[in-house]
Structure formats: structure tokens, C-alpha cells
Design a protein around this motif. Structure first.
Motif, PDB file in Angstrom:
ATOM      1  N   PRO A   1      53.447  39.878  52.679  1.00 33.78           N
ATOM      2  CA  PRO A   1      53.766  39.358  54.013  1.00 33.78           C
ATOM      3  C   PRO A   1      52.714  39.662  55.084  1.00 33.78           C
ATOM      4  O   PRO A   1      52.674  39.003  56.110  1.00 33.78           O
ATOM      5  CB  PRO A   1      55.100  40.043  54.347  1.00 33.78           C
ATOM      6  N   SER A   2      51.831  40.624  54.830  1.00 37.78           N
ATOM      7  CA  SER A   2      50.852  40.994  55.855  1.00 37.78           C
ATOM      8  C   SER A   2      49.393  40.933  55.413  1.00 37.78           C
ATOM      9  O   SER A   2      48.501  41.132  56.230  1.00 37.78           O
ATOM     10  CB  SER A   2      51.143  42.422  56.354  1.00 37.78           C
ATOM     11  N   ASN A   3      49.121  40.638  54.139  1.00 40.48           N
ATOM     12  CA  ASN A   3      47.764  40.761  53.632  1.00 40.48           C
ATOM     13  C   ASN A   3      47.479  39.736  52.531  1.00 40.48           C
ATOM     14  O   ASN A   3      48.381  39.328  51.808  1.00 40.48           O
ATOM     15  CB  ASN A   3      47.589  42.181  53.057  1.00 40.48           C
ATOM     16  N   ILE A   4      46.223  39.349  52.418  1.00 40.63           N
ATOM     17  CA  ILE A   4      45.782  38.514  51.306  1.00 40.63           C
ATOM     18  C   ILE A   4      44.498  39.131  50.755  1.00 40.63           C
ATOM     19  O   ILE A   4      43.583  39.463  51.512  1.00 40.63           O
ATOM     20  CB  ILE A   4      45.592  37.035  51.720  1.00 40.63           C
ATOM     21  N   GLU A   5      44.472  39.322  49.446  1.00 37.46           N
ATOM     22  CA  GLU A   5      43.330  39.940  48.776  1.00 37.46           C
ATOM     23  C   GLU A   5      42.816  38.998  47.694  1.00 37.46           C
ATOM     24  O   GLU A   5      43.594  38.393  46.964  1.00 37.46           O
ATOM     25  CB  GLU A   5      43.752  41.276  48.154  1.00 37.46           C
ATOM     26  N   TYR A   6      41.501  38.896  47.597  1.00 39.20           N
ATOM     27  CA  TYR A   6      40.845  38.031  46.622  1.00 39.20           C
ATOM     28  C   TYR A   6      40.012  38.904  45.688  1.00 39.20           C
ATOM     29  O   TYR A   6      39.284  39.790  46.139  1.00 39.20           O
ATOM     30  CB  TYR A   6      39.927  37.050  47.353  1.00 39.20           C
ATOM     31  N   ILE A   7      40.124  38.641  44.382  1.00 42.86           N
ATOM     32  CA  ILE A   7      39.301  39.331  43.400  1.00 42.86           C
ATOM     33  C   ILE A   7      38.861  38.325  42.332  1.00 42.86           C
ATOM     34  O   ILE A   7      39.695  37.636  41.743  1.00 42.86           O
ATOM     35  CB  ILE A   7      40.050  40.491  42.715  1.00 42.86           C
ATOM     36  N   ARG A   8      37.561  38.254  42.122  1.00 48.16           N
ATOM     37  CA  ARG A   8      36.994  37.443  41.028  1.00 48.16           C
ATOM     38  C   ARG A   8      36.202  38.382  40.138  1.00 48.16           C
ATOM     39  O   ARG A   8      35.356  39.141  40.611  1.00 48.16           O
ATOM     40  CB  ARG A   8      36.085  36.352  41.562  1.00 48.16           C
ATOM     41  N   THR A   9      36.470  38.328  38.844  1.00 51.85           N
ATOM     42  CA  THR A   9      35.766  39.160  37.888  1.00 51.85           C
ATOM     43  C   THR A   9      35.226  38.283  36.769  1.00 51.85           C
ATOM     44  O   THR A   9      35.989  37.569  36.108  1.00 51.85           O
ATOM     45  CB  THR A   9      36.700  40.232  37.287  1.00 51.85           C
ATOM     46  N   ILE A  10      33.919  38.320  36.589  1.00 49.04           N
ATOM     47  CA  ILE A  10      33.248  37.608  35.499  1.00 49.04           C
ATOM     48  C   ILE A  10      32.727  38.694  34.550  1.00 49.04           C
ATOM     49  O   ILE A  10      31.877  39.508  34.948  1.00 49.04           O
ATOM     50  CB  ILE A  10      32.077  36.736  36.015  1.00 49.04           C
ATOM     51  N   PRO A  11      33.203  38.737  33.290  1.00 48.24           N
ATOM     52  CA  PRO A  11      32.853  39.851  32.409  1.00 48.24           C
ATOM     53  C   PRO A  11      31.446  39.802  31.805  1.00 48.24           C
ATOM     54  O   PRO A  11      30.927  40.837  31.381  1.00 48.24           O
ATOM     55  CB  PRO A  11      33.913  39.777  31.315  1.00 48.24           C
ATOM     56  N   CYS A  12      30.842  38.616  31.763  1.00 45.29           N
ATOM     57  CA  CYS A  12      29.527  38.517  31.124  1.00 45.29           C
ATOM     58  C   CYS A  12      28.819  37.247  31.586  1.00 45.29           C
ATOM     59  O   CYS A  12      29.407  36.400  32.246  1.00 45.29           O
ATOM     60  CB  CYS A  12      29.663  38.524  29.604  1.00 45.29           C
ATOM     61  N   GLY A  13      27.546  37.135  31.278  1.00 41.65           N
ATOM     62  CA  GLY A  13      26.787  35.942  31.635  1.00 41.65           C
ATOM     63  C   GLY A  13      26.095  36.083  32.979  1.00 41.65           C
ATOM     64  O   GLY A  13      26.023  37.165  33.563  1.00 41.65           O
ATOM     65  N   ASP A  14      25.611  34.953  33.487  1.00 42.45           N
ATOM     66  CA  ASP A  14      24.839  34.940  34.730  1.00 42.45           C
ATOM     67  C   ASP A  14      25.633  35.437  35.937  1.00 42.45           C
ATOM     68  O   ASP A  14      25.085  36.092  36.812  1.00 42.45           O
ATOM     69  CB  ASP A  14      24.313  33.531  35.031  1.00 42.45           C
ATOM     70  N   GLY A  15      26.897  35.119  36.015  1.00 47.07           N
ATOM     71  CA  GLY A  15      27.706  35.497  37.179  1.00 47.07           C
ATOM     72  C   GLY A  15      28.429  36.815  37.017  1.00 47.07           C
ATOM     73  O   GLY A  15      29.347  37.122  37.775  1.00 47.07           O
ATOM     74  N   GLU A  16      28.047  37.617  36.037  1.00 45.33           N
ATOM     75  CA  GLU A  16      28.756  38.856  35.724  1.00 45.33           C
ATOM     76  C   GLU A  16      28.929  39.741  36.956  1.00 45.33           C
ATOM     77  O   GLU A  16      28.019  39.900  37.757  1.00 45.33           O
ATOM     78  CB  GLU A  16      27.982  39.633  34.658  1.00 45.33           C
ATOM     79  N   GLY A  17      30.132  40.265  37.098  1.00 42.54           N
ATOM     80  CA  GLY A  17      30.414  41.176  38.196  1.00 42.54           C
ATOM     81  C   GLY A  17      31.761  40.897  38.835  1.00 42.54           C
ATOM     82  O   GLY A  17      32.516  40.037  38.392  1.00 42.54           O
ATOM     83  N   THR A  18      32.027  41.637  39.899  1.00 39.96           N
ATOM     84  CA  THR A  18      33.290  41.522  40.616  1.00 39.96           C
ATOM     85  C   THR A  18      33.024  41.268  42.095  1.00 39.96           C
ATOM     86  O   THR A  18      32.151  41.901  42.680  1.00 39.96           O
ATOM     87  CB  THR A  18      34.130  42.804  40.454  1.00 39.96           C
ATOM     88  N   VAL A  19      33.774  40.348  42.658  1.00 43.63           N
ATOM     89  CA  VAL A  19      33.708  40.038  44.081  1.00 43.63           C
ATOM     90  C   VAL A  19      35.099  40.263  44.653  1.00 43.63           C
ATOM     91  O   VAL A  19      36.095  39.816  44.080  1.00 43.63           O
ATOM     92  CB  VAL A  19      33.275  38.565  44.319  1.00 43.63           C
ATOM     93  N   LYS A  20      35.156  40.980  45.792  1.00 41.84           N
ATOM     94  CA  LYS A  20      36.436  41.242  46.457  1.00 41.84           C
ATOM     95  C   LYS A  20      36.332  40.819  47.906  1.00 41.84           C
ATOM     96  O   LYS A  20      35.283  40.941  48.523  1.00 41.84           O
ATOM     97  CB  LYS A  20      36.793  42.727  46.389  1.00 41.84           C
TER      98      LYS A  20
END
Length: 150
Positions: A52-71
């Protein structure tokens, strides 16, 4: 007197109808809505979690060119929460039974999970699937996901 009685009766029916249509999630504090995509192989996951008060975004790519986590995270205003919870009927959502597993064969699934206190209902479906009962919710969640991605 008849007119007054008639007006009271109409008012009572309208109040009863309005109360029956209220979405029971709109005032709940212990509610989370998760929406996103999970893909096989190196596709990874991309989710938003809404309270009700917050929105959180997480993208996780485990391998390849885009590997990593974005928050990414931001506050959610009450009007946004009301728009989300008002876009579907929670009781009907709990009756939906979608459990695709495209990710099992390296494809992608969209997932919606709604947790209220200790109750959780989850559906998973092909990303192109429009579910009539929650099409408004699907559109809003996709829009919020795209907004948080940027």
C-alpha cells in the motif's frame, strides 16, 4: 410520506450494493502484490512488489551480456494503491487457476502473486494471455513494471 419511504429504500439499496462491491484489499495493510516475468536459461527474472505504500523493482539476469541485478524503489501514493486494488475483484482472483510452466522449457511466464496476511494466491500464464477477470489489473501492473524499469 410515500416519497420519503421510497427515497430511504433506494438509498438503502444503493448503500448495500456499494458495500458488496468494495474490494476487500483496499484498506488492508498486510498485502503485497508481486508481478513479473520469469524466463528460462539466461532470461532471468523481472518483478515488481507492491504494498500500500511502496513499489520495488528487481531484475536479475543470471548469465550472458546483461548479467547482474538492477533494483529500483519508490513510494506508492494512496491513489495508485486504490487504482490497483480497484481494478479487479480479489475474491474472483482467488478462484483463478492458471499454472503455465513455459519456463520449464526455457520460455517465459508472467506471474501474479497476491499475499494477504498468511494467505497467498499465485497464477502463472503465457505473457500474451489476457485474463478477462483481471485484465485491468494486468494492464496497470505492466505499466508499473515498465515505469520502474526506466
Amino acid at each position: 410520506m410515500k416519497d420519503l419511504l421510497k427515497a430511504v429504500l433506494i438509498f438503502s439499496v444503493l448503500v448495500a450494493f456499494t458495500n458488496c462491491n468494495q474490494n476487500e484489499l483496499s484498506s488492508a495493510e498486510n498485502v503485497t502484490i508481486d508481478f513479473g516475468t520469469v524466463c528460462g536459461w539466461c532470461g532471468g527474472t523481472e518483478f515488481i512488489t507492491i504494498t500500500p505504500s511502496n513499489i520495488e523493482y528487481i531484475r536479475t539476469i543470471p548469465c550472458g551480456d546483461g548479467e547482474g541485478t538492477v533494483k529500483n524503489e519508490r513510494m506508492l501514493n494512496p491513489g495508485e494503491w486504490d487504482e490497483i486494488t480497484g481494478s479487479f475483484n480479489y475474491s474472483r482472483f482467488k478462484k483463478l487457476n492458471y499454472s503455465e510452466c513455459n519456463v520449464c522449457v526455457d520460455g517465459c511466464d508472467e506471474i501474479i502473486k497476491i499475499a494477504e496476511n498468511h494467505n497467498l494466491h499465485k497464477i502463472s500464464y503465457s505473457p500474451s494471455t489476457e485474463i478477462k477477470e483481471i485484465s485491468g489489473l494486468q494492464q496497470i501492473l505492466k505499466s508499473k513494471l515498465e515505469e520502474m524499469r526506466e
